[in-house]
Design a protein around this motif. Structure first.
Motif, PDB file in Angstrom:
ATOM      1  N   VAL A 124       0.846  -1.210   0.000  1.00 48.30           N
ATOM      2  CA  VAL A 124       0.000   0.000   0.000  1.00 48.30           C
ATOM      3  C   VAL A 124       0.876   1.252   0.000  1.00 48.30           C
ATOM      4  O   VAL A 124       0.561   2.232  -0.669  1.00 48.30           O
ATOM      5  CB  VAL A 124      -0.994  -0.015   1.182  1.00 48.30           C
ATOM      6  N   HIS A 128      -0.166   1.956  -3.413  1.00 49.10           N
ATOM      7  CA  HIS A 128      -1.497   2.429  -3.010  1.00 49.10           C
ATOM      8  C   HIS A 128      -2.582   1.369  -3.159  1.00 49.10           C
ATOM      9  O   HIS A 128      -3.768   1.709  -3.226  1.00 49.10           O
ATOM     10  CB  HIS A 128      -1.898   3.697  -3.773  1.00 49.10           C
ATOM     11  N   ASN A 129      -2.193   0.112  -3.280  1.00 45.57           N
ATOM     12  CA  ASN A 129      -3.186  -0.973  -3.276  1.00 45.57           C
ATOM     13  C   ASN A 129      -2.541  -2.214  -2.649  1.00 45.57           C
ATOM     14  O   ASN A 129      -1.320  -2.363  -2.701  1.00 45.57           O
ATOM     15  CB  ASN A 129      -3.689  -1.262  -4.697  1.00 45.57           C
ATOM     16  N   CYS A 160      -9.998  -1.078  -4.188  1.00 45.84           N
ATOM     17  CA  CYS A 160      -8.913  -1.834  -4.855  1.00 45.84           C
ATOM     18  C   CYS A 160      -9.411  -3.117  -5.506  1.00 45.84           C
ATOM     19  O   CYS A 160      -8.956  -3.481  -6.595  1.00 45.84           O
ATOM     20  CB  CYS A 160      -7.821  -2.164  -3.842  1.00 45.84           C
ATOM     21  N   CYS A 193      -5.951   3.084  -1.844  1.00 44.85           N
ATOM     22  CA  CYS A 193      -6.602   2.098  -0.969  1.00 44.85           C
ATOM     23  C   CYS A 193      -7.288   2.838   0.178  1.00 44.85           C
ATOM     24  O   CYS A 193      -6.722   3.770   0.753  1.00 44.85           O
ATOM     25  CB  CYS A 193      -5.541   1.144  -0.417  1.00 44.85           C
TER      26      CYS A 193
END
Ligand code: SF4
Ligand code: SF4
Length: 394
Positions: A124, A128-129, A160, A193
């Protein structure tokens, strides 16, 4: 783990626990045949925490105390955040928050999270996921035909799972919004996320960071779009945005709706007409994070009943007594086989009822129930409600 004080609210609630055991019979973890012993149960874990914080007289005489061992930590992480223990607890213990506080306490004191949970945090931060997918392709699912507005009333927060793993669900959501003539936009690459997998595993530092945390980023981007209402199809995103974000950043300026609530209203206002019947005999699985946690039970059912000659049937375990699919709380990433085994029992329940299709209202439930159908070895189509709506209106 050397002795450290429990978080204040957990400390209070270990004394509230009556050791009555009503929670013993509802936890989905115990559906695994080798997870039925007291140490895996909510009551046993509460007793362990109590004796850790308050050793008995004999323990004090012997200068010993129960430890927070890796085995105990693993048992606490055996939790799908389904909310069933909170629902049945006779001492009204708010377990939905307490388990997360215990996990956060583990992480702060170097006792948690479990191995695979650590990777969630790294991914993350970098991408970002939690799926280790490139951030640049987060918006690759968006159909060119989607009628996005520059001045939207509604913002569709995709999440996500739908952005990377269940893209058809996200595309079907835009088909439905387009069919109803809704002014909407999508954050696309501006969305990160929501933080759900990190919050559920006690790794909240990068979620709540006031400079570049996930909450701060997503709220800023939502605010920039100017939409008054945010809609999400994912039950995990819904729980996080509606419950956790206000805890970290105060009450937001927008209204949050789950997509089933929004579609239910579109149907009631006659902005959306379901024209084609359900393709099969359909049973509905309540996602815990919108169902037991928020009481969103009737909206999806009203939608299902709005199909012409509806062939919707009710599961034996439904609404507050719905059985968890096994995916949430970081359980699936760490214990995938066990999560899919729990899902297989839900699929078998639907099969025994005579259902030909199991429908849910969360992309993550759909993913796990699809795995569960394979484990069960039965023919059962698993679908998202929004996909059935998209087929019926187009
Ligand atoms: S939230 Fe659900 S999975 Fe977690 S301990 Fe409670 S009943 Fe078990
Ligand atoms: S139902 Fe609540 S009070 Fe009773 S044993 Fe479980 S946690 Fe304790």
């Amino acid at each position: 783990m050397a002795f450290v004080k429990l978080p204040a609210e957990v400390e209070k609630d270990i004394h509230a626990c009556l050791q009555c055991g009503y929670c013993n019979f509802v936890c989905p973890i115990q559906l695994n045949p080798d997870r039925g012993f007291e140490s895996w149960r909510v009551r046993g874990k509460m007793y362990h925490l109590k004796r850790y914080a308050h050793p008995g007289t004999f323990d004090r005489l012997m200068r010993r105390r129960p430890e927070i061992t890796p085995e105990f930590v693993e048992r606490v992480y055996n939790c799908t955040a389904c909310g069933y223990c909170q629902h049945v607890c006779h001492a009204n213990i708010k377990f939905n928050d307490r388990w997360e506080q215990v996990k956060e306490w583990f992480v702060t004191n170097g006792a948690g999270p479990l191995d695979r949970h650590k990777a969630l945090r790294t991914r993350v931060i970098a991408k970002h996921n939690p799926y280790d997918e490139p951030h640049e392709s987060r918006d690759a699912w968006i159909p060119k035909t989607a009628k996005r507005s520059r001045n939207p009333e509604i913002l569709y927060f995709t999440g996500c799972t739908a952005s990377y793993r269940q893209q058809k669900i996200a595309q079907d959501a835009t088909r439905v919004l387009d069919a109803a003539g809704v002014d909407y936009d999508i954050l696309g690459k501006d969305e990160w996320c929501c933080g759900s997998p990190l919050i559920r595993t006690g790794q909240t530092d990068i979620v709540r960071d006031e400079v570049d945390g996930l909450v701060k980023h997503n709220l800023n981007e939502i605010e920039k779009r100017g939409a008054r209402t945010v809609v999400t199809a994912c039950a995990g995103c819904f729980m996080t945005l509606s419950h956790n974000y206000p805890l970290y950043a105060g009450k937001p300026d927008f209204k949050l709706l789950h997509l089933t609530q929004f579609i239910d209203k579109l149907v009631a206002d006659k902005k959306l007409k379901l024209k084609k019947p359900l393709p099969k005999k359909v049973a509905y699985h309540d996602p815990c994070h919108i169902g037991r946690h928020f009481g969103i039970f009737e909206e999806p059912r009203r939608i299902l009943k709005s199909f012409p000659k509806s062939s919707y049937i009710e599961m034996k375990h439904n609404r507050y007594d719905s059985q968890c699919c096994g995916a949430g709380g970081g359980y699936k990433i760490q214990f995938n086989d066990r999560a899919e085994y729990i899902a297989s029992l839900r699929v078998l329940e639907a099969k025994e009822l005579g259902a030909e299709m199991l429908v849910s209202a969360c992309p993550f439930c759909v993913t796990n129930l699809t795995g569960g159908a394979k484990v069960a070895g039965v023919k059962m189509e698993v679908a998202e409600l929004v996909s059935l709506v998209a087929e019926s209106v187009s």
